[in-house]
Design a protein around this motif. Structure first.
Motif, mmCIF file in Angstrom:
data_model
loop_
_atom_site.group_PDB
_atom_site.id
_atom_site.type_symbol
_atom_site.label_atom_id
_atom_site.label_comp_id
_atom_site.label_asym_id
_atom_site.label_seq_id
_atom_site.Cartn_x
_atom_site.Cartn_y
_atom_site.Cartn_z
ATOM 1 N N SER A 1 -3.958 3.779 7.936
ATOM 2 C CA SER A 1 -4.972 2.980 8.634
ATOM 3 C C SER A 1 -4.502 1.540 8.845
ATOM 4 O O SER A 1 -4.604 0.983 9.949
ATOM 5 C CB SER A 1 -6.278 3.008 7.847
ATOM 6 N N CYS B 1 0.835 -1.200 0.000
ATOM 7 C CA CYS B 1 0.000 0.000 0.000
ATOM 8 C C CYS B 1 0.875 1.257 0.000
ATOM 9 O O CYS B 1 0.603 2.235 -0.707
ATOM 10 C CB CYS B 1 -0.912 -0.023 1.220
ATOM 11 N N SER C 1 -4.090 6.116 -1.356
ATOM 12 C CA SER C 1 -3.301 4.946 -0.950
ATOM 13 C C SER C 1 -2.537 5.213 0.341
ATOM 14 O O SER C 1 -2.440 4.333 1.215
ATOM 15 C CB SER C 1 -2.313 4.560 -2.058
ATOM 16 N N GLU D 1 -4.814 5.095 3.297
ATOM 17 C CA GLU D 1 -5.136 3.688 3.571
ATOM 18 C C GLU D 1 -3.970 3.015 4.285
ATOM 19 O O GLU D 1 -4.156 2.204 5.200
ATOM 20 C CB GLU D 1 -5.448 2.958 2.261
#
Length: 429
Positions: free
Chosen positions: A379, A330, A373, A376
């Motif tokens: 996270s 990611c 991205s 994300e």
């Protein structure tokens, strides 16, 4: 204080139960033969139950101190459990003690490889890697002669090779050889980089690796690193592109095979439903396989380093397709889109040269993809308590920069909120 006493009593009870369990296990071990104990240790090691495996192996060695397999497994188990000193002692004893037949070396390269990885000096590591290679190359020769003997009908010569082949394929042995040679190159490029013969050693070792496996991605990527250290970025880039294109071809073929297999399975089900004879040809599935994630991370980073953003993002797709919650994948996706946008913004690349399967892209689109991205990644990093704080620090830095540029990402509750162009979740002010 009362609470503390309760905890202490619980801990004491747990320790007593553990001790009782170990005593019971030890009593059971008394009835097992050494081969049975070794087999149990193999199973425990496969499950990463190192402490239990060590107890089995200690008992096996108490019964047969000269058992080489038990000694090797004990050394490996101790190293994996964390007692490197004790593990090295087992392995050192194994390679120094005379074998049953004259100067026969250990049956596997593992003792040398573990000793190399835990070596106290680069010279010691190189010595053990070379010893491991001697074992592996003898195994390769045995496999090759075994295949020749089988072809000519001489089964006596091929017996050993066939027995080894049941446990390990020729390709796997070649890969072990390559990884040992690559590790040796890395030592010369790091710990021994100031030695006068370091460049010669690196080129000699990587030539050996490519002779064993000419298309091995790890060997080729190491060659690219050597060329970069020699201030030859053009040849390095060509090598990286060669590796990337090979990996992407495999990914494309795997995707095609998956689609074909799905169609065949649907046909099979239809035929079964119609009570007709229909069988799936297993040869159609093939055994294509992508390189490990770590190799693809490296390919992606090198492509980004050489400003090959389109290929880098295609490589990331293979990582994200395999595991869409992979933190490093990611991160590389976000970093790749950021680098692509930055190159366009700075005029290093043009919209025409930065054209991929999605068509010509704009700076704004790159930054939107990057921010999505990277957020994300933030996270996923928190959810998984990922240990790499360096990735998180860089992600936070990039997110702050993109938000400072006015890039925004709107995270909706469902996909139905997206606009007609499919980019309703991102905007740039």
């Amino acid at each position: 204080m009362a609470k503390s006493k309760v905890i202490t009593k619980k801990q004491q009870k747990k320790q007593q139960q553990g001790g009782s369990l170990r005593r019971k296990e030890t009593a059971q071990d008394q009835s097992y033969t050494v081969p049975q104990l070794i087999e149990q240790a193999h199973n425990l090691l496969a499950q990463q139950h190192f402490e239990q495996a060590i107890r089995k192996l200690d008992h096996a060695l108490a019964l047969e101190p000269e058992n080489r397999e038990a000694r090797e497994l004990a050394g490996i188990a101790e190293c994996e459990e964390g007692d490197v000193e004790k593990g090295r002692a087992h392995l050192q004893q194994l390679i120094s003690q005379p074998a049953a037949e004259s100067t026969q070396p250990p049956a596997s390269a593992s003792p040398y490889l573990y000793l190399a990885q835990t070596a106290l000096s680069p010279q010691e590591a190189l010595q053990h890697y070379e010893s491991a290679l001697q074992v592996l190359q003898r195994r390769l020769e045995s496999m090759t002669s075994g295949a020749t003997a089988a072809a000519t009908g001489n089964e006596g010569m091929s017996g050993i090779a066939q027995e080894q082949g049941e446990e390990e394929t020729e390709q796997e042995v070649r890969k072990e050889c390559v990884m040992a040679l690559v590790a040796m190159v890395e030592i010369w490029m790091s710990d021994l980089c100031f030695e006068p013969d370091a460049p010669t050693q690196c080129n000699t070792l990587i030539s050996r690796a490519l002779h064993i496996s000419p298309d091995d991605p790890d060997a080729l990527l190491t060659l690219a690193s050597i060329r970069m250290s020699e201030s030859n970025p053009r040849e390095a880039a060509e090598i990286v592109v060669r590796v990337a294109d090979a990996v992407l071809r495999v990914a494309e073929r795997l995707e095609m095979k998956a689609d074909e297999l799905e169609k065949v399975q649907a046909q099979l089900q239809a035929q079964v439903d119609a009570d007709a004879d229909f069988t799936l040809d297993e040869s159609e599935t093939t055994d294509l396989e992508l390189p490990p994630m770590q190799t693809r991370y490296l390919v992606t980073r090198l492509l980004l380093e050489h400003s090959d953003f389109v290929r880098a993002l295609k490589m990331v797709d293979t990582i994200r397709g395999e595991d869409d919650e992979d933190v490093e994948g990611c991160y590389l996706e976000g970093w790749g889109w950021y680098c692509r946008g930055k190159a366009l913004e700075d005029g290093v690349a043009s919209a025409e040269t930065e054209t991929g399967d999605e068509g010509t892209v704009r700076v704004e689109e790159c930054y939107m993809e990057a921010l999505g991205s990277l957020m994300e990644c933030q996270s996923l990093h928190a959810q998984q308590s990922h240990p790499d704080e360096g990735i998180l620090a860089h992600v936070n830095e990039l997110v702050a920069e993109l938000e400072g540029k006015g890039v925004k990402v709107d995270v909706g509750d469902d996909d139905d909120d997206e606009g007609e162009d499919g980019e309703g979740d991102v905007e740039m002010s």
